[in-house]
Write a protein that holds these residues in place. Structure first.
Motif, PDB file in Angstrom:
ATOM      1  N   SER A 131      -5.433  -0.374   0.992  1.00  0.00           N
ATOM      2  CA  SER A 131      -4.620   0.024   2.237  1.00  0.00           C
ATOM      3  C   SER A 131      -3.077  -0.606   2.542  1.00  0.00           C
ATOM      4  O   SER A 131      -2.605  -0.112   3.424  1.00  0.00           O
ATOM      5  N   SER A 132      -2.860  -1.634   1.760  1.00  0.00           N
ATOM      6  CA  SER A 132      -1.722  -2.398   1.979  1.00  0.00           C
ATOM      7  C   SER A 132      -1.225  -3.275   0.791  1.00  0.00           C
ATOM      8  O   SER A 132      -2.087  -3.600  -0.065  1.00  0.00           O
ATOM      9  N   GLY A 133      -0.033  -3.847   0.609  1.00  0.00           N
ATOM     10  CA  GLY A 133       0.405  -4.617  -0.035  1.00  0.00           C
ATOM     11  C   GLY A 133      -0.038  -4.373  -1.545  1.00  0.00           C
ATOM     12  O   GLY A 133       0.231  -3.241  -2.293  1.00  0.00           O
ATOM     13  N   ILE A 134      -0.393  -5.305  -2.322  1.00  0.00           N
ATOM     14  CA  ILE A 134      -0.501  -4.982  -3.885  1.00  0.00           C
ATOM     15  C   ILE A 134      -1.416  -3.958  -3.978  1.00  0.00           C
ATOM     16  O   ILE A 134      -1.394  -3.244  -4.959  1.00  0.00           O
ATOM     17  N   GLY A 135      -2.444  -4.015  -3.177  1.00  0.00           N
ATOM     18  CA  GLY A 135      -3.656  -2.969  -3.595  1.00  0.00           C
ATOM     19  C   GLY A 135      -3.096  -1.449  -3.333  1.00  0.00           C
ATOM     20  O   GLY A 135      -3.202  -0.609  -4.293  1.00  0.00           O
ATOM     21  N   LEU A 136      -2.360  -1.452  -2.400  1.00  0.00           N
ATOM     22  CA  LEU A 136      -1.583   0.059  -2.054  1.00  0.00           C
ATOM     23  C   LEU A 136      -0.674   0.418  -3.163  1.00  0.00           C
ATOM     24  O   LEU A 136      -0.641   1.596  -3.801  1.00  0.00           O
ATOM     25  N   ALA A 137      -0.028  -0.607  -3.604  1.00  0.00           N
ATOM     26  CA  ALA A 137       0.983  -0.349  -4.680  1.00  0.00           C
ATOM     27  C   ALA A 137       0.288  -0.120  -5.936  1.00  0.00           C
ATOM     28  O   ALA A 137       0.879   1.012  -6.731  1.00  0.00           O
ATOM     29  N   ALA A 185      -6.079   1.732   9.034  1.00  0.00           N
ATOM     30  CA  ALA A 185      -5.131   1.590   7.803  1.00  0.00           C
ATOM     31  C   ALA A 185      -5.651   2.163   6.435  1.00  0.00           C
ATOM     32  O   ALA A 185      -4.796   2.773   5.765  1.00  0.00           O
ATOM     33  N   LEU A 186      -6.864   2.235   6.355  1.00  0.00           N
ATOM     34  CA  LEU A 186      -7.481   2.848   5.330  1.00  0.00           C
ATOM     35  C   LEU A 186      -7.246   4.115   5.292  1.00  0.00           C
ATOM     36  O   LEU A 186      -7.038   4.918   4.282  1.00  0.00           O
ATOM     37  N   SER A 187      -7.352   4.899   6.343  1.00  0.00           N
ATOM     38  CA  SER A 187      -7.461   6.352   6.445  1.00  0.00           C
ATOM     39  C   SER A 187      -5.941   6.633   6.144  1.00  0.00           C
ATOM     40  O   SER A 187      -5.571   7.584   5.750  1.00  0.00           O
ATOM     41  N   ARG A 188      -5.143   6.022   6.991  1.00  0.00           N
ATOM     42  CA  ARG A 188      -3.530   6.383   6.741  1.00  0.00           C
ATOM     43  C   ARG A 188      -3.099   6.191   5.039  1.00  0.00           C
ATOM     44  O   ARG A 188      -2.462   7.090   4.792  1.00  0.00           O
ATOM     45  N   ALA A 189      -3.698   5.255   4.595  1.00  0.00           N
ATOM     46  CA  ALA A 189      -3.243   5.141   2.982  1.00  0.00           C
ATOM     47  C   ALA A 189      -3.831   6.157   2.287  1.00  0.00           C
ATOM     48  O   ALA A 189      -3.289   6.456   1.253  1.00  0.00           O
ATOM     49  N   ALA A 190      -5.010   6.364   2.517  1.00  0.00           N
ATOM     50  CA  ALA A 190      -5.863   7.300   1.893  1.00  0.00           C
ATOM     51  C   ALA A 190      -5.086   8.776   1.917  1.00  0.00           C
ATOM     52  O   ALA A 190      -4.977   9.624   0.753  1.00  0.00           O
ATOM     53  N   GLU A 191      -4.691   9.094   3.140  1.00  0.00           N
ATOM     54  CA  GLU A 191      -4.151  10.306   3.312  1.00  0.00           C
ATOM     55  C   GLU A 191      -2.724  10.463   2.339  1.00  0.00           C
ATOM     56  O   GLU A 191      -2.398  11.482   1.886  1.00  0.00           O
TER      57      GLU A 191
END
Length: 79
Positions: free
Chosen positions: A18-24, A45-51
């Motif tokens: 959901s953020s940082g290196i994982g999101l990238a 944060a997880l929901s936002r990133a997944a969307e």
């Protein structure tokens, strides 16, 4: 994209997605055709990133064995 860059049909579980290196990392994998599930402890944060990614969100803590097993099962079911 060359044939070597196409990972269509592959699956990946990205912890901390959901953020940082994982999101990238999740973003890069999605760009190469991978079915991605992201996990994290912060549901919002997880929901936002997944969307944003078009990825499956699985809330949980990889330090908890039952959560880790649930994350893998969710990815297997989604593919």
């Amino acid at each position: 994209m060359s044939g070597d860059d196409d990972l269509t049909g592959k699956r990946a579980l990205v912890t901390g997605g959901s953020s940082g290196i994982g999101l990238a990392t999740a973003r890069a994998l999605r760009a190469r055709g991978v079915t991605v599930a992201i996990s994290g402890r912060d549901g919002e944060a997880l929901s936002r990133a997944a969307e944003e990614l078009g990825a499956l969100a699985v809330q949980g803590d990889v330090a908890v064995e039952a959560d880790a097993e649930r994350m893998v099962a969710a990815l297997e079911e989604a593919a």
